[in-house]
Each structure stands twice: as structure tokens, then as C-alpha cells.
Design an enzyme around this catalytic site. Structure first.
Site, PDB file in Angstrom:
ATOM      1  N   ASP A 150      26.067  32.685  45.157  1.00  0.00           N
ATOM      2  CA  ASP A 150      26.297  34.748  45.474  1.00  0.00           C
ATOM      3  C   ASP A 150      24.818  34.774  45.942  1.00  0.00           C
ATOM      4  OD1 ASP A 150      28.306  34.289  43.707  1.00  0.00           O
ATOM      5  OD2 ASP A 150      27.214  35.532  42.078  1.00  0.00           O
ATOM      6  N   MET A 151      25.521  35.878  46.860  1.00  0.00           N
ATOM      7  CA  MET A 151      24.665  36.492  48.034  1.00  0.00           C
ATOM      8  C   MET A 151      23.768  37.810  47.425  1.00  0.00           C
ATOM      9  SD  MET A 151      22.403  35.387  50.205  1.00  0.00           S
ATOM     10  CE  MET A 151      23.157  34.232  51.039  1.00  0.00           C
ATOM     11  N   ARG A 200      32.608  32.085  50.949  1.00  0.00           N
ATOM     12  CA  ARG A 200      32.931  33.215  50.714  1.00  0.00           C
ATOM     13  C   ARG A 200      32.173  34.215  51.308  1.00  0.00           C
ATOM     14  NH1 ARG A 200      30.673  34.966  45.590  1.00  0.00           N
ATOM     15  NH2 ARG A 200      30.837  33.442  43.960  1.00  0.00           N
ATOM     16  N   LYS A 203      32.336  41.975  51.673  1.00  0.00           N
ATOM     17  CA  LYS A 203      31.037  42.684  52.265  1.00  0.00           C
ATOM     18  C   LYS A 203      30.580  42.740  52.142  1.00  0.00           C
ATOM     19  CE  LYS A 203      35.487  45.723  53.022  1.00  0.00           C
ATOM     20  NZ  LYS A 203      35.606  47.447  53.052  1.00  0.00           N
ATOM     21  N   GLY A 204      29.296  43.201  51.112  1.00  0.00           N
ATOM     22  CA  GLY A 204      28.461  43.199  50.986  1.00  0.00           C
ATOM     23  C   GLY A 204      28.350  44.324  49.635  1.00  0.00           C
ATOM     24  N   THR A 242      37.692  39.812  49.409  1.00  0.00           N
ATOM     25  CA  THR A 242      38.159  41.595  49.156  1.00  0.00           C
ATOM     26  C   THR A 242      39.321  42.029  48.230  1.00  0.00           C
ATOM     27  OG1 THR A 242      38.356  43.269  50.745  1.00  0.00           O
ATOM     28  CG2 THR A 242      39.714  40.624  51.163  1.00  0.00           C
ATOM     29  N   ARG A 304      27.410  48.245  40.465  1.00  0.00           N
ATOM     30  CA  ARG A 304      27.748  47.755  41.722  1.00  0.00           C
ATOM     31  C   ARG A 304      29.381  48.476  42.378  1.00  0.00           C
ATOM     32  NH1 ARG A 304      23.942  44.176  41.718  1.00  0.00           N
ATOM     33  NH2 ARG A 304      25.084  42.321  40.652  1.00  0.00           N
ATOM     34  N   ARG A 305      29.581  48.034  40.995  1.00  0.00           N
ATOM     35  CA  ARG A 305      31.725  49.101  41.282  1.00  0.00           C
ATOM     36  C   ARG A 305      31.564  49.671  40.756  1.00  0.00           C
ATOM     37  NH1 ARG A 305      30.169  43.751  41.310  1.00  0.00           N
ATOM     38  NH2 ARG A 305      30.368  44.650  43.519  1.00  0.00           N
TER      39      ARG A 305
HETATM   40  C1  FAD Z   1      34.903  37.360  44.491  1.00  0.00           C
HETATM   41  C2  FAD Z   1      33.683  37.908  45.138  1.00  0.00           C
HETATM   42  C3  FAD Z   1      32.704  37.987  45.070  1.00  0.00           C
HETATM   43  C4  FAD Z   1      31.902  38.459  45.141  1.00  0.00           C
HETATM   44  N1  FAD Z   1      30.679  37.943  45.488  1.00  0.00           N
HETATM   45  C5  FAD Z   1      29.937  38.426  46.107  1.00  0.00           C
HETATM   46  C6  FAD Z   1      28.557  38.719  46.452  1.00  0.00           C
HETATM   47  O1  FAD Z   1      27.688  37.150  46.020  1.00  0.00           O
HETATM   48  N2  FAD Z   1      27.379  39.582  46.909  1.00  0.00           N
HETATM   49  C7  FAD Z   1      27.608  40.928  47.577  1.00  0.00           C
HETATM   50  O2  FAD Z   1      26.721  40.883  48.454  1.00  0.00           O
HETATM   51  N3  FAD Z   1      28.766  40.932  47.369  1.00  0.00           N
HETATM   52  C8  FAD Z   1      29.552  40.047  46.762  1.00  0.00           C
HETATM   53  N4  FAD Z   1      30.968  40.424  46.560  1.00  0.00           N
HETATM   54  C9  FAD Z   1      31.302  42.583  46.576  1.00  0.00           C
HETATM   55  C10 FAD Z   1      31.124  42.589  47.760  1.00  0.00           C
HETATM   56  O3  FAD Z   1      30.435  42.277  48.650  1.00  0.00           O
HETATM   57  C11 FAD Z   1      31.775  43.875  47.596  1.00  0.00           C
HETATM   58  O4  FAD Z   1      31.245  45.139  47.281  1.00  0.00           O
HETATM   59  C12 FAD Z   1      33.335  44.625  46.691  1.00  0.00           C
HETATM   60  O5  FAD Z   1      34.163  42.910  47.308  1.00  0.00           O
HETATM   61  C13 FAD Z   1      34.128  45.926  47.445  1.00  0.00           C
HETATM   62  O6  FAD Z   1      34.764  45.322  48.849  1.00  0.00           O
HETATM   63  P1  FAD Z   1      36.204  45.491  49.378  1.00  0.00           P
HETATM   64  O7  FAD Z   1      36.042  43.978  50.038  1.00  0.00           O
HETATM   65  O8  FAD Z   1      37.088  44.845  48.203  1.00  0.00           O
HETATM   66  O9  FAD Z   1      36.543  46.566  50.230  1.00  0.00           O
HETATM   67  P2  FAD Z   1      36.551  48.196  49.256  1.00  0.00           P
HETATM   68  O10 FAD Z   1      36.441  48.912  50.890  1.00  0.00           O
HETATM   69  O11 FAD Z   1      35.409  48.230  48.774  1.00  0.00           O
HETATM   70  O12 FAD Z   1      37.831  48.353  48.824  1.00  0.00           O
HETATM   71  C14 FAD Z   1      39.002  47.904  49.210  1.00  0.00           C
HETATM   72  C15 FAD Z   1      39.587  48.020  48.612  1.00  0.00           C
HETATM   73  O13 FAD Z   1      39.523  48.003  47.024  1.00  0.00           O
HETATM   74  C16 FAD Z   1      40.743  48.408  45.605  1.00  0.00           C
HETATM   75  N5  FAD Z   1      38.577  48.558  45.321  1.00  0.00           N
HETATM   76  C17 FAD Z   1      37.525  48.015  45.341  1.00  0.00           C
HETATM   77  N6  FAD Z   1      36.381  47.940  44.619  1.00  0.00           N
HETATM   78  C18 FAD Z   1      36.780  48.623  43.889  1.00  0.00           C
HETATM   79  C19 FAD Z   1      36.461  49.170  42.737  1.00  0.00           C
HETATM   80  N7  FAD Z   1      35.256  48.451  41.945  1.00  0.00           N
HETATM   81  N8  FAD Z   1      36.788  49.411  41.901  1.00  0.00           N
HETATM   82  C20 FAD Z   1      38.437  49.571  41.359  1.00  0.00           C
HETATM   83  N9  FAD Z   1      39.275  49.639  43.262  1.00  0.00           N
HETATM   84  C21 FAD Z   1      38.033  48.885  44.316  1.00  0.00           C
HETATM   85  C22 FAD Z   1      40.250  49.574  46.011  1.00  0.00           C
HETATM   86  O14 FAD Z   1      41.911  49.759  46.434  1.00  0.00           O
HETATM   87  C23 FAD Z   1      39.130  49.955  47.387  1.00  0.00           C
HETATM   88  O15 FAD Z   1      40.867  50.864  48.508  1.00  0.00           O
HETATM   89  C24 FAD Z   1      31.835  39.595  45.858  1.00  0.00           C
HETATM   90  C25 FAD Z   1      33.276  40.351  45.483  1.00  0.00           C
HETATM   91  C26 FAD Z   1      34.106  39.423  45.340  1.00  0.00           C
HETATM   92  C27 FAD Z   1      35.472  39.851  45.307  1.00  0.00           C
END
Ligand code: FAD
Length: 323
Positions: A150-151, A200, A203-204, A242, A304-305
Site C-alpha cells: 500500500d502507499m 496498483r 487516486k490517493g 478505482t 478515509r472512506r
Molecule cells: C483496491 C484499492 C486499493 C487502494 N489502495 C490505496 C493505497 O494503497 N493508498 C491510497 O492512498 N489509496 C488507496 N486506495 C484508495 C484510493 O486512493 C481512493 O481513495 C478510492 O479508491 C476512491 O477513489 P475512486 O478512484 O474510486 O474515485 P472516486 O471519484 O472517489 O469515486 C468514484 C465513484 O465510486 C463510488 N465510490 C467511491 N468511493 C466511495 C465510498 N467511499 N463510498 C461509496 N461509494 C464510493 C462512487 O460511485 C463514486 O462516484 C485504494 C483503492 C482501491 C480500490
């Protein structure tokens, strides 16, 4: 007409602006111990936590992954916890990761193991942290799976990339998470071009200052698309992490343009988010993995979620006051 357009635009700007403020406040709260105490010792109903976290124990996560596997989706096992302060804590996290790998072998579930380097002592003993990661990577490889790194916050990015590059020579199946919002990430990837990194792309998820991280959604999406294309051209086995359908569609197009088939990349999502999309992609023959967090240290992860989607906040606050 002009007036109504202006009112609409103001409403959109306000909505976007207030979501950004709520999101930032939640990311701030995620790192504050006093708020954590208030929330974790409050009336927070289990329904909020269990929406995003498989449960308190490794066995809860194994049950969740078995259910995913039955639907053609792989797991990414995530032991919750971060920012361990001493060698005893790092050693305990290492033992828990080791146990996870043993249980994967016994239960034959399809899952990788995601690790946080600050849980393994990165902040105070980089050497010991490297040894732990090496041993976990070897154990995972021996049972036919692999470790994903993870980052975390920006202060750990340089060391995390160093450790990945150091160990990637011996374990080319290791996967490294890179954050699109960091302005440095395109340069970090270019520096790794000669080793075809297995990444992987996310977005962050942390609160970072504007001088080092992009803040506007459109800029982050554009950088996500650019780096996705980069990974199909110069990386290995891209993991596109994502829930954003447009970015997933871009990944499919980038795969086609580079002549990659459905089996040569992975779409990754989080437990409890866009289950419909996860299942649809698996049914359509794509490789899908779901990140399955477990453990009692759920507070920063949950915050964070919430920050990503302030609409979740209503649900969260209702549970907090027990309604
Ligand atoms: C497998 C995986 C591993 C990850 N590992 C890391 C890591 O190592 N380090 C790090 O900094 N981040 C990590 N993340 C988190 C990432 O950085 C984002 O914060 C997260 O994925 C939300 O961004 P998104 O690309 O889904 O886009 P967003 O623009 O946030 O979401 C797109 C769409 O997805 C849905 N959605 C997104 N989040 C939610 C939510 N919380 N509740 C309900 N619906 C939602 C909604 O429909 C939204 O419109 C990881 C994410 C995933 C999927």
C-alpha cells in the site's frame, strides 16, 4: 435564463466546495487520536463499520473472500492498522501477516496480501522493515500468491518506492500502489520504466498539501488516464484500482490500444463499494480483485472512506447517535 444558470452554477460550486470542506475535515479527523477515541468509544453501530470492513478477525475476512471467490472475484487481504510506533508492534504485525499467509494456504482462497510499511516499522527501522517485507514476499510466493505494498502519507513515499525497487529484483510479482494525486508520480514511474513496474494505480486517499498533490477532480482524472496508458505501455500487469466507471472504461481502451487482452490487467475495488460493478466486470470476463480489510483498528480506514463520499456521512452520523 442567465439568472437561473448562475443560480445553478452557484449551487454546484457550493455543493462541490462543501463536499471538499467536509472531506478535508474527515481526513483531518482520521489522524486525530482524540476524535478517534470519541468515535470508537461512542455508539457507532456495527452497521457502519461492517459496510466497509469484513470484521474484527482474520476468519471474518476469509469468509468474505470465499464469498467473493464464489462470484469469480479475487481478494486482497488487508490487516487494518498503520503508524506502528515500536519494534514490538511491528513484530506483532509481521506475525499477523505471516498467519494470514498460512491461512490462505490452508483455505486455498484466491487472494493476495496487502501490507502497510508503517505497520512493519518503516518510520523508525527501515532495515527491519525491508527484512519483514522480504520474508512475507517469499512466504507468499511459496504458496502461489504475492504481496501488494500500500502507499501511505507522502512522507513515506520515497522510502516505500526504494523498498519496492530493492525487493522487486528478487520478487518480480510484488505490486506497488502509486497515488495519482501526487505531482511526483509521473516522474517516479518514468524512473522505474526500465524495470517494468507492477503497479496498483489509485487516486490517493490522504490529506496532502496542494504544493505536492493535485486537488481538482478533473486534474486527478486526467493524470489517472495518462498514467493508466503509461502502465499499459511500460508497466507489467497493471492493477487499475478505482470505482470510477469512466476511468475503468479508459483502462479497457488503453488495454486494447496496447494489444493487451482481458487477462493481462486487473480492476481492483474496495469491499462494500460498487458491488454491482465488481460483479458485472467479473461476469464480463475481466480479472477483478476486492480489497478486504479486517481487524479492530478500523478508524482511520473508515474515516478515509467517509471523506471520499460525504454522502456516506448522513448514514454514519445517524449510526453515531444511535438512530
Ligand atoms: C483496491 C484499492 C486499493 C487502494 N489502495 C490505496 C493505497 O494503497 N493508498 C491510497 O492512498 N489509496 C488507496 N486506495 C484508495 C484510493 O486512493 C481512493 O481513495 C478510492 O479508491 C476512491 O477513489 P475512486 O478512484 O474510486 O474515485 P472516486 O471519484 O472517489 O469515486 C468514484 C465513484 O465510486 C463510488 N465510490 C467511491 N468511493 C466511495 C465510498 N467511499 N463510498 C461509496 N461509494 C464510493 C462512487 O460511485 C463514486 O462516484 C485504494 C483503492 C482501491 C480500490
Amino acid at each position: 435564463m442567465a439568472l437561473s444558470l448562475q443560480v445553478e452554477q452557484t449551487a454546484v460550486t457550493w455543493e462541490w466546495g462543501s463536499a471538499l470542506i467536509v472531506g478535508r475535515a474527515l481526513l483531518w479527523a482520521a489522524e486525530k487520536k482524540r476524535v478517534q477515541k470519541l468515535v470508537t468509544e461512542g455508539k457507532l453501530s456495527r452497521s457502519v463499520v461492517t459496510r466497509f470492513v469484513a470484521g474484527d478477525t482474520l476468519e471474518d475476512a476469509i469468509t468474505a473472500i470465499k464469498e467473493l471467490n464464489a462470484r469469480g472475484i479475487g481478494g486482497i487481504l488487508d490487516l487494518l492498522g498503520e503508524g506502528v510506533q515500536d519494534a514490538v508492534g511491528a513484530g506483532a504485525a509481521f506475525e499477523e501477516y505471516l498467519l494470514s499467509i498460512r491461512r490462505i494456504e490452508e483455505t486455498k482462497i484466491d487472494t493476495t496480501v496487502s501490507i502497510k510499511l508503517t505497520q512493519l516499522g518503516l518510520a523508525f527501522d527501515k532495515g527491519a522493515c525491508i527484512d519483514y517485507v522480504r520474508r512475507l514476499a517469499a512466504e507468499a510466493q511459496a504458496i502461489g500468491t504475492y504481496v501488494e505494498i500500500d502507499m501511505e502519507q507522502s512522507e513515506y513515499v520515497t522510502d516505500t518506492i526504494d523498498i519496492y525497487k530493492h525487493l522487486q529484483k528478487d520478487f518480480d510479482d510484488l505490486r506497488l500502489a502509486l497515488q495519482v494525486y501526487l505531482r511526483r508520480t509521473p516522474g517516479d514511474l518514468e524512473d522505474m520504466a526500465t524495470i517494468a513496474p507492477k503497479v496498483r494505480l489509485v487516486k490517493g486517499a490522504y490529506k496532502e498539501p496542494e504544493d505536492i498533490a493535485l486537488e481538482k477532480g478533473k486534474e486527478i482524472d486526467a493524470q489517472f488516464r495518462f498514467l493508466t496508458t503509461w502502465l499499459f505501455d511500460k508497466g507489467a500487469d497493471p492493477g487499475i484500482a478505482t470505482h470510477d466507471s469512466d476511468l475503468i472504461a479508459h483502462a479497457h481502451r488503453a488495454a486494447q490500444s496496447s494489444g493487451s487482452d482481458k487477462g493481462s490487467y486487473e480492476i481492483q475495488m474496495l469491499y462494500g463499494i460498487r458491488r454491482d460493478l465488481q460483479e458485472q466486470l467479473a461476469t464480463d470476463g475481466y480479472r477483478v480483485r476486492t480489497y478486504v480489510p479486517f481487524g479492530s483498528a478500523w478508524y482511520p480506514y473508515l474515516m478515509r472512506r467517509m471523506a471520499e463520499r460525504p454522502a456516506n456521512l448522513r448514514f454514519f452520523l445517524r449510526a453515531l447517535v444511535g438512530k
